[in-house]
Design a protein around this motif. Structure first.
Motif, mmCIF file in Angstrom:
data_model
loop_
_atom_site.group_PDB
_atom_site.id
_atom_site.type_symbol
_atom_site.label_atom_id
_atom_site.label_comp_id
_atom_site.label_asym_id
_atom_site.label_seq_id
_atom_site.Cartn_x
_atom_site.Cartn_y
_atom_site.Cartn_z
ATOM 1 N N GLU A 85 93.790 47.553 50.863
ATOM 2 C CA GLU A 85 95.239 47.760 50.959
ATOM 3 C C GLU A 85 95.949 46.421 50.815
ATOM 4 O O GLU A 85 95.505 45.420 51.383
ATOM 5 C CB GLU A 85 95.601 48.405 52.305
ATOM 6 C CG GLU A 85 97.074 48.771 52.411
ATOM 7 C CD GLU A 85 97.406 49.658 53.619
ATOM 8 O OE1 GLU A 85 96.506 49.973 54.416
ATOM 9 O OE2 GLU A 85 98.595 50.017 53.747
ATOM 10 N N PHE A 87 99.428 44.385 51.538
ATOM 11 C CA PHE A 87 100.646 44.444 52.350
ATOM 12 C C PHE A 87 101.748 43.536 51.826
ATOM 13 O O PHE A 87 102.924 43.827 51.971
ATOM 14 C CB PHE A 87 100.329 44.075 53.806
ATOM 15 C CG PHE A 87 99.455 45.071 54.487
ATOM 16 C CD1 PHE A 87 100.004 46.240 55.012
ATOM 17 C CD2 PHE A 87 98.090 44.879 54.572
ATOM 18 C CE1 PHE A 87 99.200 47.185 55.627
ATOM 19 C CE2 PHE A 87 97.279 45.814 55.191
ATOM 20 C CZ PHE A 87 97.832 46.968 55.711
ATOM 21 N N THR A 96 94.052 43.939 53.344
ATOM 22 C CA THR A 96 92.881 44.285 54.152
ATOM 23 C C THR A 96 91.686 44.383 53.210
ATOM 24 O O THR A 96 91.756 45.054 52.177
ATOM 25 C CB THR A 96 93.108 45.607 54.903
ATOM 26 O OG1 THR A 96 94.216 45.440 55.787
ATOM 27 C CG2 THR A 96 91.883 45.994 55.723
ATOM 28 N N THR A 102 91.843 41.753 57.752
ATOM 29 C CA THR A 102 93.142 41.530 57.127
ATOM 30 C C THR A 102 93.403 40.029 57.053
ATOM 31 O O THR A 102 93.369 39.343 58.075
ATOM 32 C CB THR A 102 94.238 42.253 57.921
ATOM 33 O OG1 THR A 102 93.890 43.654 57.940
ATOM 34 C CG2 THR A 102 95.599 42.085 57.269
ATOM 35 N N GLU A 238 94.148 51.970 62.837
ATOM 36 C CA GLU A 238 95.380 52.019 62.028
ATOM 37 C C GLU A 238 96.593 52.517 62.825
ATOM 38 O O GLU A 238 97.672 51.952 62.733
ATOM 39 C CB GLU A 238 95.178 52.944 60.819
ATOM 40 C CG GLU A 238 94.193 52.409 59.799
ATOM 41 C CD GLU A 238 94.733 51.215 59.011
ATOM 42 O OE1 GLU A 238 95.898 51.278 58.584
ATOM 43 O OE2 GLU A 238 93.981 50.233 58.861
ATOM 44 N N ASP A 241 98.231 49.854 65.040
ATOM 45 C CA ASP A 241 98.560 48.544 64.476
ATOM 46 C C ASP A 241 100.034 48.496 64.069
ATOM 47 O O ASP A 241 100.410 48.879 62.965
ATOM 48 C CB ASP A 241 97.637 48.254 63.280
ATOM 49 C CG ASP A 241 97.619 46.773 62.951
ATOM 50 O OD1 ASP A 241 98.711 46.151 62.970
ATOM 51 O OD2 ASP A 241 96.536 46.245 62.678
ATOM 52 N N LYS A 244 100.957 46.263 60.872
ATOM 53 C CA LYS A 244 100.695 46.902 59.578
ATOM 54 C C LYS A 244 101.728 47.986 59.289
ATOM 55 O O LYS A 244 102.190 48.128 58.164
ATOM 56 C CB LYS A 244 99.288 47.501 59.551
ATOM 57 C CG LYS A 244 98.204 46.475 59.308
ATOM 58 C CD LYS A 244 96.880 47.182 59.111
ATOM 59 C CE LYS A 244 95.776 46.184 58.827
ATOM 60 N NZ LYS A 244 94.460 46.842 58.786
ATOM 61 N N ARG A 248 104.159 48.081 56.047
ATOM 62 C CA ARG A 248 104.246 49.218 55.117
ATOM 63 C C ARG A 248 105.706 49.647 54.945
ATOM 64 O O ARG A 248 106.122 49.978 53.838
ATOM 65 C CB ARG A 248 103.408 50.396 55.623
ATOM 66 C CG ARG A 248 101.923 50.176 55.450
ATOM 67 C CD ARG A 248 101.125 51.421 55.806
ATOM 68 N NE ARG A 248 99.734 51.057 55.936
ATOM 69 C CZ ARG A 248 99.040 51.067 57.086
ATOM 70 N NH1 ARG A 248 99.621 51.471 58.215
ATOM 71 N NH2 ARG A 248 97.779 50.697 57.103
#
Ligand code: GDP
Ligand code: MN
Ligand code: MN
Length: 252
Positions: A85, A87, A96, A102, A238, A241, A244, A248
């Motif tokens: 992923e 970010f 990540t 990450t 997830e 977090d 994160k 997003r």
């Protein structure tokens, strides 16, 4: 109370296929419960994770990011090939990795490798740590822990530090929950990131440049643990977090 951090000197330039545990054991006599801290750079070199920038063909996503950011599409492709992923695309890529860590650029690095080459991070640092640990134990006959480290930046603060990305026979976290403070209050939240702290201590000996010290041994602390524990279990789930989640939202 004290502990030692010992640089393992005179390690050669590492190449694909090199037997790192043998190279280490030739240079230091290990003791039971030593923690062997190894820079991911040499693990990646030994695992052959070395690529020529000119051989990398960027895909569609890498080309799109390159056109938005003005960066080298081949480098972006290298980062994407180790990421699950993205970010942030610029001023640095925050991703990540496939292993769940990450960090900036997925740990893909141009330093401490010959000109024109990129070093990708070890694909599965926990399994690398286990393999290295088992072989170190079998050569030395000692009970050992291993931490594979990388240098990472921190959110909110200037400066990078050594962090753990793969572990063997060491608990990455010391739980203080349930213990008492100086005034008899029961601690409710604190979990100490021991593996990262040890990585930071070892990194003081390694440095980031031409020092040629990719391995340090921490002696005199007892974080040895028989069970198989992996760094990947240490990444925040997830749904918990918040950082994160925030990142997003910013991308939308
Ligand atoms: P990273 O933090 O895992 O990315 O590793 P670095 O690239 O920062 O290097 C950490 C230390 O290992 C530095 O002292 C480097 O000079 C050293 N180093 C990197 N590659 C080699 C190598 O192949 N042989 C030796 N002897 N040292 C290396
Ligand atoms: Mn690195
Ligand atoms: Mn480093």
């Amino acid at each position: 109370m004290k502990f030692e951090a010992i640089a393992v000197e005179k390690i050669p330039l590492i190449r694909k296929g090199d037997d790192l545990p043998y190279i280490i054991c030739e240079r230091i006599e290990l003791q039971d419960r030593d923690i062997i801290v190894i820079a991911s750079t040499i693990v990646a070199k030994a695992e052959g994770e070395t690529f020529r920038l000119e051989d990398i063909t960027p895909g569609e996503e890498a080309l799109a990011i390159a056109s938005r950011t003005g960066k080298d599409a081949r480098f972006i492709q290298a980062v994407l090939s180790r990421s699950r992923e993205v970010f942030v695309e610029a001023p640095f890529m925050l991703v990540t990795t496939l292993a769940g860590h990450t960090c900036v650029n997925a740990g893909v690095d141009e330093s401490n490798i010959e000109h024109g080459f990129l070093l990708y991070p070890p694909k599965n640092p926990d399994s690398s740590a286990s393999k290295l640990g088992e072989r170190l134990e079998s050569i030395s006959g000692k009970k050992l822990s291993v931490i594979i480290t990388d240098t990472n930046g921190r959110a909110f603060k200037i400066g990078q530090t050594g962090v753990a990305i793969g572990i063997y026979k060491i608990k990455p976290i010391k739980r203080w929950i349930g213990e008492k403070d100086l005034f008899d209050k029961v601690l409710e939240i604190t979990e100490e990131a021991v593996a990262d702290e040890l990585a930071g201590a070892a990194n003081l000996l390694m440095g980031e440049g031409a020092g040629g010290i990719p391995v340090a041994v921490i002696r005199g602390l007892d974080y040895y643990c028989e069970e198989e524990i992996s760094m990947s279990e240490n990444y925040r789930p997830e749904d918990m977090d918040v950082i994160k989640k925030g990142l997003r939202c910013l991308q939308k």
